[in-house]
Design an enzyme around this catalytic site. Structure first.
Site, PDB file in Angstrom:
ATOM      1  N   HIS A  25      -2.293  -1.373   1.433  1.00 16.72           N
ATOM      2  CA  HIS A  25      -2.538  -1.899   0.093  1.00 16.72           C
ATOM      3  C   HIS A  25      -3.364  -0.863  -0.672  1.00 16.72           C
ATOM      4  O   HIS A  25      -4.592  -0.847  -0.598  1.00 16.72           O
ATOM      5  CB  HIS A  25      -3.278  -3.234   0.173  1.00 16.72           C
ATOM      6  N   ASN A  27      -3.605  -5.514  13.579  1.00 16.70           N
ATOM      7  CA  ASN A  27      -3.286  -5.219  12.183  1.00 16.70           C
ATOM      8  C   ASN A  27      -4.506  -5.487  11.302  1.00 16.70           C
ATOM      9  O   ASN A  27      -5.195  -6.484  11.490  1.00 16.70           O
ATOM     10  CB  ASN A  27      -2.113  -6.111  11.738  1.00 16.70           C
ATOM     11  N   THR A  69       1.848  -1.143   7.638  1.00 19.74           N
ATOM     12  CA  THR A  69       2.463  -2.458   7.765  1.00 19.74           C
ATOM     13  C   THR A  69       2.621  -3.240   6.471  1.00 19.74           C
ATOM     14  O   THR A  69       3.451  -4.128   6.401  1.00 19.74           O
ATOM     15  CB  THR A  69       1.634  -3.324   8.734  1.00 19.74           C
ATOM     16  N   GLU A  70       1.843  -2.968   5.460  1.00 22.69           N
ATOM     17  CA  GLU A  70       1.895  -3.803   4.254  1.00 22.69           C
ATOM     18  C   GLU A  70       1.737  -2.925   3.021  1.00 22.69           C
ATOM     19  O   GLU A  70       0.807  -3.076   2.242  1.00 22.69           O
ATOM     20  CB  GLU A  70       0.810  -4.891   4.306  1.00 22.69           C
ATOM     21  N   LEU A  71       2.684  -2.026   2.822  1.00 20.74           N
ATOM     22  CA  LEU A  71       2.542  -1.015   1.780  1.00 20.74           C
ATOM     23  C   LEU A  71       2.886  -1.578   0.405  1.00 20.74           C
ATOM     24  O   LEU A  71       3.960  -2.157   0.197  1.00 20.74           O
ATOM     25  CB  LEU A  71       3.447   0.174   2.100  1.00 20.74           C
TER      26      LEU A  71
END
Length: 362
Positions: free
Chosen positions: A224, A189, A252-254
């Site tokens: 991001h 990731n 994974t981390e929107l």
């Protein structure tokens, strides 16, 4: 009530949730914080149950939280997180086993405060991964094994893991995780994955692991994003390049910041911080209509991309439930008000949610 007429289909969609609309495309997830895991934030917990079919631990599974002192594990919150997923039939993602940023200091030093040997650090890694992954064997479906080990130019980050062990720390982490739970899916990731240099560096790293027979099942692209960065075509190139490796791709981390950036690259290097200035916090009381329109268009542009590549993407995960939960409010400048998620500070779905649902049914 949300009602849409789907193109080419007379069926109407009433009150559809995100997970219902996207179920044939990819899993839709969110990060859970301590208040949500323990049930104190009842509004957010309700949203998670209604809207999402995947969850990730925001902080409670990071090594500094799980093993703050050598050999002393604190599993209470992580246990509750896993139990929440099991009780609600939600895909559980463990985050993250090896990450330089929130590793406890003792991990790298001896009693005199000097760096430990390569052998000692490898043994500490092995014990930590075996203990954590072994505890949740058969319960946590996927793990972010290594987080943020490649810089934007494609070179290895010179973290303590890298300085003491060398690049083999990545291979060893994946081997240890596979030993602890052979059935779990194992992921790498990282942020700024649309940067060409980082894309190429990650591809090189994964190809090397594959050539050495290391099990790596997927690559997580932290989402991001901002209103103007990254270029969506570069993001797409990375989806395609990673999928070409024969692994799954996850967003994974929107989250989508609407605030000005104090630098140009819009990365996610959490160690960076800047002083507060009023001009850097332009929307303390709400967003103007033109910014809402730009926010909606940008999210729809990206969800359109994800749907285009539904054959490559297995999961899209928001980094938080509602705006008040987002790390974006305090990073990289403390005291700002941002609006990066799909649910507002009143825990209500934003206009863009209905647009995403409509888009997914076209």
């Amino acid at each position: 009530m949300m009602v849409f007429v789907v193109k080419g289909n007379a069926q109407t969609l009433e009150s559809q949730t995100l997970k219902q609309a996207l179920k044939d495309n990819f899993a839709i997830g969110t990060a859970m914080n301590a208040w949500q895991i323990t049930g104190r934030d009842t509004a957010a917990t309700r949203i998670i149950k209604e809207q999402f079919n995947a969850i990730v631990a925001e902080n409670c599974m990071k090594s500094g939280r799980l093993q703050p002192e050598e050999g002393k594990f604190t599993f209470e919150l992580a246990d509750q997180f896993v139990e929440f997923g099991e009780q609600n039939d939600i895909l559980i993602n463990g985050h993250t086993l090896i990450w330089h940023s929130q590793a406890p200091r003792w991990f790298f030093t001896d009693e005199e405060g000097q760096d430990v040997s390569r052998e000692v650090l490898i043994e500490r890694m092995k014990k930590h991964i075996h203990t954590v992954v072994g505890r949740y064997k058969g319960r946590v479906a996927t793990w972010d094994v290594v987080n943020e080990a490649i810089l934007d130019d494609g070179s290895y980050r010179e973290s303590k893991f890298y300085q003491i062990i060398g690049e083999d720390f990545i291979k060893l982490a994946f081997l240890f995780a596979h030993e602890a739970d052979p059935e779990a899916e194992l992921y790498y990731n990282d942020y700024s994955m649309a940067e060409p240099g980082k894309r190429e560096g990650v591809v090189r790293m994964v190809k090397k692991l594959q050539a050495e027979g290391v099990k790596i099942d997927g690559i997580g692209m932290q989402g991001h994003i901002g209103l103007h960065h990254p270029e969506i075509r570069e993001f797409e190139k990375s989806i395609e390049a990673f999928a070409d490796l024969g692994v799954e791709v996850m967003v994974t981390e929107l989250d989508l910041t609407v605030l000005p950036s104090p630098w140009d690259d819009q990365g996610a290097e959490v160690s960076k911080n800047f002083d507060y200035e009023d001009k850097m916090n332009p929307f303390p009381d709400g967003l103007p209509d033109e910014v809402v329109d730009a926010f909606n268009a940008r999210y729809l542009e990206f969800f359109g991309l994800f749907l285009k590549h539904r054959d490559k993407i297995s999961r899209v995960t928001l980094w938080g439930v509602a705006d008040q939960h987002s790390w974006r409010n305090g990073w990289p400048i403390r005291g700002r008000t941002d609006y990066p998620l799909l649910f507002d500070r009143d825990n209500k779905a934003k206009e863009v949610v209905s647009h995403i649902i409509q888009l997914s049914n076209q």
